[in-house]
Design a protein around this motif. Structure first.
Motif, PDB file in Angstrom:
ATOM      1  N   THR A  85      43.475  30.973  47.183  1.00  0.00           N
ATOM      2  CA  THR A  85      43.539  30.197  45.931  1.00  0.00           C
ATOM      3  C   THR A  85      42.535  30.633  44.869  1.00  0.00           C
ATOM      4  N   GLY A  86      41.620  31.535  45.183  1.00  0.00           N
ATOM      5  CA  GLY A  86      40.525  31.850  44.280  1.00  0.00           C
ATOM      6  C   GLY A  86      40.867  32.840  43.183  1.00  0.00           C
ATOM      7  N   GLY A  87      40.322  32.606  42.015  1.00  0.00           N
ATOM      8  CA  GLY A  87      40.390  33.583  40.927  1.00  0.00           C
ATOM      9  C   GLY A  87      41.797  34.026  40.601  1.00  0.00           C
ATOM     10  N   PHE A  88      41.935  35.347  40.433  1.00  0.00           N
ATOM     11  CA  PHE A  88      43.227  35.939  40.092  1.00  0.00           C
ATOM     12  C   PHE A  88      43.933  36.515  41.319  1.00  0.00           C
ATOM     13  N   GLY A  89      43.546  36.033  42.518  1.00  0.00           N
ATOM     14  CA  GLY A  89      44.084  36.609  43.744  1.00  0.00           C
ATOM     15  C   GLY A  89      45.565  36.375  43.955  1.00  0.00           C
ATOM     16  N   ASN A  90      46.056  35.198  43.598  1.00  0.00           N
ATOM     17  CA  ASN A  90      47.462  34.860  43.829  1.00  0.00           C
ATOM     18  C   ASN A  90      48.303  35.288  42.632  1.00  0.00           C
ATOM     19  N   PRO A  91      49.237  36.222  42.818  1.00  0.00           N
ATOM     20  CA  PRO A  91      50.047  36.679  41.681  1.00  0.00           C
ATOM     21  C   PRO A  91      50.772  35.546  40.963  1.00  0.00           C
ATOM     22  N   LEU A 116      30.336  34.852  30.297  1.00  0.00           N
ATOM     23  CA  LEU A 116      31.086  33.878  31.074  1.00  0.00           C
ATOM     24  C   LEU A 116      31.203  34.382  32.505  1.00  0.00           C
ATOM     25  N   THR A 117      30.699  33.598  33.461  1.00  0.00           N
ATOM     26  CA  THR A 117      30.761  34.001  34.862  1.00  0.00           C
ATOM     27  C   THR A 117      31.894  33.272  35.566  1.00  0.00           C
ATOM     28  N   LEU A 118      32.446  33.936  36.588  1.00  0.00           N
ATOM     29  CA  LEU A 118      33.562  33.369  37.344  1.00  0.00           C
ATOM     30  C   LEU A 118      33.760  34.171  38.617  1.00  0.00           C
ATOM     31  N   HIS A 119      34.465  33.578  39.576  1.00  0.00           N
ATOM     32  CA  HIS A 119      34.931  34.326  40.734  1.00  0.00           C
ATOM     33  C   HIS A 119      36.264  34.964  40.348  1.00  0.00           C
ATOM     34  N   GLY A 120      36.323  36.284  40.412  1.00  0.00           N
ATOM     35  CA  GLY A 120      37.560  36.969  40.052  1.00  0.00           C
ATOM     36  C   GLY A 120      38.637  36.849  41.107  1.00  0.00           C
ATOM     37  N   GLY A 121      38.244  36.500  42.331  1.00  0.00           N
ATOM     38  CA  GLY A 121      39.183  36.480  43.449  1.00  0.00           C
ATOM     39  C   GLY A 121      38.861  37.601  44.417  1.00  0.00           C
ATOM     40  N   PHE A 122      39.392  37.519  45.624  1.00  0.00           N
ATOM     41  CA  PHE A 122      39.161  38.553  46.627  1.00  0.00           C
ATOM     42  C   PHE A 122      39.775  39.864  46.148  1.00  0.00           C
ATOM     43  N   LEU A 123      38.965  40.894  46.053  1.00  0.00           N
ATOM     44  CA  LEU A 123      39.441  42.173  45.526  1.00  0.00           C
ATOM     45  C   LEU A 123      40.287  42.904  46.574  1.00  0.00           C
ATOM     46  N   PRO A 124      41.485  43.338  46.218  1.00  0.00           N
ATOM     47  CA  PRO A 124      42.290  44.110  47.155  1.00  0.00           C
ATOM     48  C   PRO A 124      41.632  45.457  47.465  1.00  0.00           C
ATOM     49  N   GLU A 125      41.779  45.899  48.698  1.00  0.00           N
ATOM     50  CA  GLU A 125      41.277  47.207  49.108  1.00  0.00           C
ATOM     51  C   GLU A 125      42.088  48.310  48.421  1.00  0.00           C
ATOM     52  N   PRO A 126      41.538  49.543  48.354  1.00  0.00           N
ATOM     53  CA  PRO A 126      42.229  50.630  47.647  1.00  0.00           C
ATOM     54  C   PRO A 126      43.654  50.895  48.131  1.00  0.00           C
ATOM     55  N   ARG A 131      46.668  46.074  44.642  1.00  0.00           N
ATOM     56  CA  ARG A 131      45.442  46.441  43.928  1.00  0.00           C
ATOM     57  C   ARG A 131      45.705  46.756  42.450  1.00  0.00           C
ATOM     58  N   ARG A 132      46.714  47.528  42.163  1.00  0.00           N
ATOM     59  CA  ARG A 132      46.983  47.890  40.773  1.00  0.00           C
ATOM     60  C   ARG A 132      47.343  46.666  39.939  1.00  0.00           C
ATOM     61  N   ALA A 161      29.744  45.095  48.553  1.00  0.00           N
ATOM     62  CA  ALA A 161      29.201  45.710  47.344  1.00  0.00           C
ATOM     63  C   ALA A 161      29.917  47.016  47.022  1.00  0.00           C
ATOM     64  N   ASP A 162      30.284  47.769  48.053  1.00  0.00           N
ATOM     65  CA  ASP A 162      30.956  49.049  47.824  1.00  0.00           C
ATOM     66  C   ASP A 162      32.334  48.855  47.196  1.00  0.00           C
ATOM     67  N   LEU A 163      33.071  47.826  47.643  1.00  0.00           N
ATOM     68  CA  LEU A 163      34.387  47.577  47.060  1.00  0.00           C
ATOM     69  C   LEU A 163      34.255  47.094  45.618  1.00  0.00           C
ATOM     70  N   LEU A 164      33.269  46.254  45.349  1.00  0.00           N
ATOM     71  CA  LEU A 164      33.055  45.814  43.965  1.00  0.00           C
ATOM     72  C   LEU A 164      32.632  46.984  43.085  1.00  0.00           C
ATOM     73  N   ARG A 165      31.765  47.850  43.616  1.00  0.00           N
ATOM     74  CA  ARG A 165      31.336  49.026  42.860  1.00  0.00           C
ATOM     75  C   ARG A 165      32.542  49.908  42.507  1.00  0.00           C
ATOM     76  N   ARG A 166      33.409  50.162  43.492  1.00  0.00           N
ATOM     77  CA  ARG A 166      34.591  50.989  43.230  1.00  0.00           C
ATOM     78  C   ARG A 166      35.517  50.313  42.224  1.00  0.00           C
TER      79      ARG A 166
END
Length: 280
Positions: A85-91, A116-126, A131-132, A161-166
């Motif tokens: 349910t977080g951020g932009f995770g659910n299309p 403005l701070t927010l949780h963007g949602g769980f980032l999809p792996e590459p 992901r796109r 941190a590595d996934l956020l960095r990428r």
């Protein structure tokens, strides 16, 4: 007006306040004037001042470093529910949440701040097929923010941190940065927060000072604890921020307990940080 380097403050939502006068009273008790302030929620968690909140906050004389936006429907019951349910995770909710973001951006401007701070949602792996589309949504969010001269600070913790960095490198939006919360790295069991500062350092635009211990049960939350009593190692954390070139404020976030208990824990956290900064 910029706050002094390493100025100490608190997140408004940590104090469970409902009005600007209440926030003013509690900040005076704490002896601080620096805040990150919750935008409120256009659906169900608004300030008592409603649309007049930004003007009231500015008149109150707070040193506001950033606004914070949550989305209606975010469910933090378990790590799994917030992943869904977080951020932009659910299309299915992305279009609606971009509209909510536009409301939050307007409120951020009305507050007179540009972060403005927010949780963007769980980032999809590459390798994830989503992901796109997810990055495209973040790009739309960044474009909406840029139109209003606002930087988005993605809060850490829901990814390594590595996934956020990428992701930041792939996104290539100069107004998408990092709101660094070391405790979230531990609560979500996403790695060492000190190393994460080293990985993300150049893009850290704001900081939540919070402490925690890693989960003892797979798939469960870790435990949030008062500052200095968990596994973050606040001394090393503050030093890592300095090594990374961060000179912004240090804002305490506390999300456990009733208002009285949170005030007590924030007061304790302020003492911890003052002692650390005085010892340098």
């Amino acid at each position: 007006m910029p706050v002094e380097p390493y100025a100490l403050g608190v997140c408004s939502w940590s104090l469970q306040v409902k009005s600007i006068p209440e926030l003013r009273r509690l900040l005076d008790q704490l002896g601080v004037n620096v805040i990150q302030i919750a935008c409120g929620d256009p659906v169900h968690a608004s300030w008592e001042e409603g649309e007049d909140m930004p003007a009231a906050a500015r008149a109150a004389g707070f040193e506001i470093t950033a606004a914070m936006l949550g989305f209606p429907g975010e469910d933090y019951t378990t790590p799994q529910t917030i992943k869904e349910t977080g951020g932009f995770g659910n299309p299915a909710t992305r279009a609606q949440r971009l509209e909510t973001l536009e409301w939050g951006l307007a409120r951020t401007r009305a507050l007179g701040v540009n972060l403005l701070t927010l949780h963007g949602g769980f980032l999809p792996e590459p390798e994830d097929a989503d992901r796109r589309p997810f990055l495209d949504t973040l790009g739309q969010a960044a474009a909406l923010a840029k139109e209003k001269g606002i930087t988005l600070g993605l809060e850490t913790g829901q990814e390594t941190a590595d996934l956020l960095r990428r992701t930041l490198d792939d996104l290539q939006c100069d107004n998408v940065k990092v709101n660094f919360d070391p405790a979230n790295m531990l609560l979500y069991n996403m790695g060492d927060p000190i190393r994460a500062v080293e990985v993300l350092g150049p893009d850290i635009c704001s900081v939540h000072c919070k402490d925690a211990n890693v989960p003892t049960t797979p798939g469960a939350w870790g435990e949030e604890v008062p500052l200095g009593q968990g596994q973050v190692d606040m001394r090393r954390f503050v030093q890592a921020l300095k090594n990374a070139g961060y000179t912004g404020s240090l804002v305490i976030e506390r999300e456990v307990g009733d208002q009285e208990g949170r005030m007590r824990d924030v007061e304790h956290g302020l003492r911890v940080l003052r002692d650390l900064l005085a010892g340098d």
